[in-house]
Motif scaffolding. Sequence first.
Motif, PDB file in Angstrom:
ATOM      1  N   ARG A   1       6.876 -15.793 -18.821  1.00 32.96           N
ATOM      2  CA  ARG A   1       5.703 -15.022 -18.441  1.00 32.96           C
ATOM      3  C   ARG A   1       4.787 -15.934 -17.624  1.00 32.96           C
ATOM      4  NH1 ARG A   1       3.456 -10.554 -21.083  1.00 32.96           N
ATOM      5  NH2 ARG A   1       4.846 -10.944 -22.857  1.00 32.96           N
ATOM      6  N   HIS A   2       4.340 -15.434 -16.485  1.00 26.07           N
ATOM      7  CA  HIS A   2       3.414 -16.240 -15.679  1.00 26.07           C
ATOM      8  C   HIS A   2       2.442 -15.329 -14.927  1.00 26.07           C
ATOM      9  CE1 HIS A   2       5.108 -15.316 -11.709  1.00 26.07           C
ATOM     10  NE2 HIS A   2       6.310 -15.485 -12.201  1.00 26.07           N
ATOM     11  N   PRO A   3       1.249 -15.821 -14.556  1.00 27.16           N
ATOM     12  CA  PRO A   3       0.280 -14.996 -13.834  1.00 27.16           C
ATOM     13  C   PRO A   3       0.810 -14.608 -12.453  1.00 27.16           C
ATOM     14  CG  PRO A   3      -0.435 -17.284 -13.881  1.00 27.16           C
ATOM     15  CD  PRO A   3       0.742 -17.191 -14.792  1.00 27.16           C
ATOM     16  N   ALA A   4       0.521 -13.395 -12.040  1.00 27.84           N
ATOM     17  CA  ALA A   4       0.923 -12.911 -10.713  1.00 27.84           C
ATOM     18  C   ALA A   4      -0.178 -11.980 -10.204  1.00 27.84           C
ATOM     19  CB  ALA A   4       2.270 -12.199 -10.772  1.00 27.84           C
ATOM     20  N   ARG A   5      -1.282 -12.586  -9.816  1.00 23.81           N
ATOM     21  CA  ARG A   5      -2.418 -11.822  -9.281  1.00 23.81           C
ATOM     22  C   ARG A   5      -2.517 -12.100  -7.790  1.00 23.81           C
ATOM     23  NH1 ARG A   5      -4.000 -13.671 -14.338  1.00 23.81           N
ATOM     24  NH2 ARG A   5      -4.596 -12.006 -15.781  1.00 23.81           N
ATOM     25  N   PHE A   6      -2.342 -11.069  -7.014  1.00 25.38           N
ATOM     26  CA  PHE A   6      -2.311 -11.233  -5.568  1.00 25.38           C
ATOM     27  C   PHE A   6      -2.861  -9.974  -4.914  1.00 25.38           C
ATOM     28  CE2 PHE A   6       1.856 -10.095  -7.286  1.00 25.38           C
ATOM     29  CZ  PHE A   6       2.001  -8.812  -6.772  1.00 25.38           C
ATOM     30  N   VAL A   7      -3.222 -10.112  -3.646  1.00 20.42           N
ATOM     31  CA  VAL A   7      -3.627  -8.956  -2.851  1.00 20.42           C
ATOM     32  C   VAL A   7      -2.383  -8.448  -2.136  1.00 20.42           C
ATOM     33  CG1 VAL A   7      -5.067  -8.131  -0.945  1.00 20.42           C
ATOM     34  CG2 VAL A   7      -5.957  -9.849  -2.536  1.00 20.42           C
ATOM     35  N   LEU A   8      -2.064  -7.196  -2.367  1.00 21.91           N
ATOM     36  CA  LEU A   8      -0.877  -6.594  -1.765  1.00 21.91           C
ATOM     37  C   LEU A   8      -1.237  -6.031  -0.394  1.00 21.91           C
ATOM     38  CD1 LEU A   8       2.110  -5.914  -2.364  1.00 21.91           C
ATOM     39  CD2 LEU A   8       1.328  -3.724  -3.274  1.00 21.91           C
ATOM     40  N   VAL A   9      -0.544  -6.484   0.634  1.00 17.32           N
ATOM     41  CA  VAL A   9      -0.757  -5.984   1.990  1.00 17.32           C
ATOM     42  C   VAL A   9       0.545  -5.361   2.473  1.00 17.32           C
ATOM     43  CG1 VAL A   9      -1.388  -6.543   4.367  1.00 17.32           C
ATOM     44  CG2 VAL A   9      -2.469  -7.762   2.474  1.00 17.32           C
ATOM     45  N   GLY A  10       0.477  -4.094   2.839  1.00 14.44           N
ATOM     46  CA  GLY A  10       1.667  -3.396   3.320  1.00 14.44           C
ATOM     47  C   GLY A  10       1.432  -2.808   4.688  1.00 14.44           C
ATOM     48  N   SER A  11       2.466  -2.790   5.490  1.00 13.44           N
ATOM     49  CA  SER A  11       2.376  -2.144   6.800  1.00 13.44           C
ATOM     50  C   SER A  11       3.607  -1.279   6.998  1.00 13.44           C
ATOM     51  CB  SER A  11       2.269  -3.190   7.924  1.00 13.44           C
ATOM     52  OG  SER A  11       3.452  -3.961   8.020  1.00 13.44           O
ATOM     53  N   GLY A  12       3.470  -0.286   7.857  1.00 18.86           N
ATOM     54  CA  GLY A  12       4.609   0.592   8.087  1.00 18.86           C
ATOM     55  C   GLY A  12       4.318   1.626   9.147  1.00 18.86           C
ATOM     56  N   ASN A  13       5.365   2.341   9.509  1.00 18.81           N
ATOM     57  CA  ASN A  13       5.274   3.420  10.484  1.00 18.81           C
ATOM     58  C   ASN A  13       5.452   4.738   9.733  1.00 18.81           C
ATOM     59  OD1 ASN A  13       5.608   5.311  12.512  1.00 18.81           O
ATOM     60  ND2 ASN A  13       6.853   3.993  13.798  1.00 18.81           N
ATOM     61  N   PRO A  14       4.453   5.618   9.732  1.00 15.65           N
ATOM     62  CA  PRO A  14       4.544   6.857   8.946  1.00 15.65           C
ATOM     63  C   PRO A  14       5.693   7.757   9.368  1.00 15.65           C
ATOM     64  CG  PRO A  14       2.653   6.919  10.440  1.00 15.65           C
ATOM     65  CD  PRO A  14       3.189   5.519  10.464  1.00 15.65           C
ATOM     66  N   GLU A  15       6.209   7.576  10.572  1.00 13.10           N
ATOM     67  CA  GLU A  15       7.322   8.401  11.024  1.00 13.10           C
ATOM     68  C   GLU A  15       8.613   8.078  10.277  1.00 13.10           C
ATOM     69  OE1 GLU A  15       7.674   7.831  15.185  1.00 13.10           O
ATOM     70  OE2 GLU A  15       5.773   8.827  15.677  1.00 13.10           O
ATOM     71  N   GLU A  16       8.649   6.917   9.625  1.00 14.89           N
ATOM     72  CA  GLU A  16       9.865   6.476   8.948  1.00 14.89           C
ATOM     73  C   GLU A  16       9.878   6.809   7.461  1.00 14.89           C
ATOM     74  OE1 GLU A  16       9.938   2.367   9.910  1.00 14.89           O
ATOM     75  OE2 GLU A  16      10.640   2.682  11.962  1.00 14.89           O
ATOM     76  N   GLY A  17       8.873   7.554   7.008  1.00 12.86           N
ATOM     77  CA  GLY A  17       8.865   7.969   5.603  1.00 12.86           C
ATOM     78  C   GLY A  17       7.522   7.722   4.957  1.00 12.86           C
ATOM     79  N   GLU A  18       7.223   8.529   3.936  1.00 14.87           N
ATOM     80  CA  GLU A  18       5.968   8.403   3.220  1.00 14.87           C
ATOM     81  C   GLU A  18       6.091   7.395   2.083  1.00 14.87           C
ATOM     82  OE1 GLU A  18       4.720  12.217   1.912  1.00 14.87           O
ATOM     83  OE2 GLU A  18       4.095  12.879   3.910  1.00 14.87           O
ATOM     84  N   LEU A  19       4.936   6.927   1.639  1.00 13.18           N
ATOM     85  CA  LEU A  19       4.883   5.983   0.530  1.00 13.18           C
ATOM     86  C   LEU A  19       4.775   6.745  -0.784  1.00 13.18           C
ATOM     87  CD1 LEU A  19       4.763   2.856   0.421  1.00 13.18           C
ATOM     88  CD2 LEU A  19       2.299   3.050   0.192  1.00 13.18           C
ATOM     89  N   ARG A  20       5.426   6.243  -1.818  1.00 13.02           N
ATOM     90  CA  ARG A  20       5.329   6.872  -3.127  1.00 13.02           C
ATOM     91  C   ARG A  20       3.880   6.916  -3.594  1.00 13.02           C
ATOM     92  NH1 ARG A  20       9.558   4.231  -7.199  1.00 13.02           N
ATOM     93  NH2 ARG A  20       8.035   5.118  -8.638  1.00 13.02           N
ATOM     94  N   PRO A  21       3.422   8.059  -4.136  1.00 14.29           N
ATOM     95  CA  PRO A  21       2.014   8.196  -4.524  1.00 14.29           C
ATOM     96  C   PRO A  21       1.540   7.115  -5.485  1.00 14.29           C
ATOM     97  CG  PRO A  21       3.129  10.325  -4.613  1.00 14.29           C
ATOM     98  CD  PRO A  21       4.187   9.302  -4.365  1.00 14.29           C
ATOM     99  N   GLN A  22       2.414   6.681  -6.409  1.00 16.66           N
ATOM    100  CA  GLN A  22       2.016   5.678  -7.392  1.00 16.66           C
ATOM    101  C   GLN A  22       1.667   4.353  -6.722  1.00 16.66           C
ATOM    102  OE1 GLN A  22       4.752   7.506  -7.411  1.00 16.66           O
ATOM    103  NE2 GLN A  22       5.352   8.162  -9.470  1.00 16.66           N
TER     104      GLN A  22
END
Length: 334
Positions: free
Chosen positions: A167-188
């Motif tokens: 078990r170890h700490p994993a606190r980070f800022v998540l940065v995502g990029s993408g093209n909406p034409e290639e599919g939607e992101l899961r709501p969760q």
Amino acid sequence: MKQPFPFSAIVGQDEMKLAMILTAIDHSIGGVLVFGDRGTGKSTAVRALANLLPPIRAVKGCPVNSPAAEDVPNWSGLCNHTIGEQQTPVVDLPLGASEDRVTGALDIEKALTKGEKAFEPGLLARANRGYLYIDEVNLLEDHIVDLLLDVAQSGENLVEREGLSIRHPARFVLVGSGNPEEGELRPQLLDRFGLSLDVRTPTDIDTRIEVIRRRDAFENDNAAFLLRWQAEDAAVRDQILVARENIKTLATGESVLRDVAELCLALGSDGLRGELTLLKAARAYCAWSGGTTLKRDHVRAVAPMALRHRLRRDPLDDSGSTARVERVLVDVLG
């Protein structure tokens, strides 16, 4: 190793740059989701962020960038607990990465050569106290999405396999990029991003010319171009450090809290994460702007990026999410 394109030299895309800066001031805002056309500087901005961010103080050689000797995990085998400054980690998570590479796993080499059962940390360990960047995040495999959701919720990475229990700490800022034409992101996963923005190809001819000019200079006279923008990047870095201090003493009036709640209620955003994120983003923006008291204008400035991805679908309203937020902003805040 060639340095990335300077953050300050990115032409336009002011909302994207501001969102990155706000998360650098207050990590608890959450991640940044950047959707838009190809070739609009999404990944360039994230990689430029690595050189811009203020350094962190961490134990040298610690696999999870621990801030103090007592925080170094016992499985690391680290004996020298010298603390120094290091660059804020910005870690890429490739689309095809296996679960073992993301979470960490048994160190096969030590197991075979020395007969030791040792842990080899993964990308989540390296990203602790920094940024985890996922390009084409909407194409991420479901089991990796589930894993990221668990870690984002708890702030810890738990690995239990091959006789290991780590078990170890994993606190980070998540940065995502993408093209909406290639599919939607899961709501969760979409809900886990604090800020969201749409990036479009500039239509102004002068802006396009300036983009070409700067990129050409960066590629053909790299050293001179980096030197040209060094002072601007340093100024942004210093302003982030000042804002981090200022945000601790900001005054937040009852009227602003009411504005935040009424705005989210009028938009019909699910849950209370929208209110909390909007408040944090507005406070970071106030500190960045040099303010000492949170005001309605600060809320108005960041509301689109904090709320546009939290709207319920309305089949009777075909306007974009940004237009809907701006329309409600006028109705609620004037």
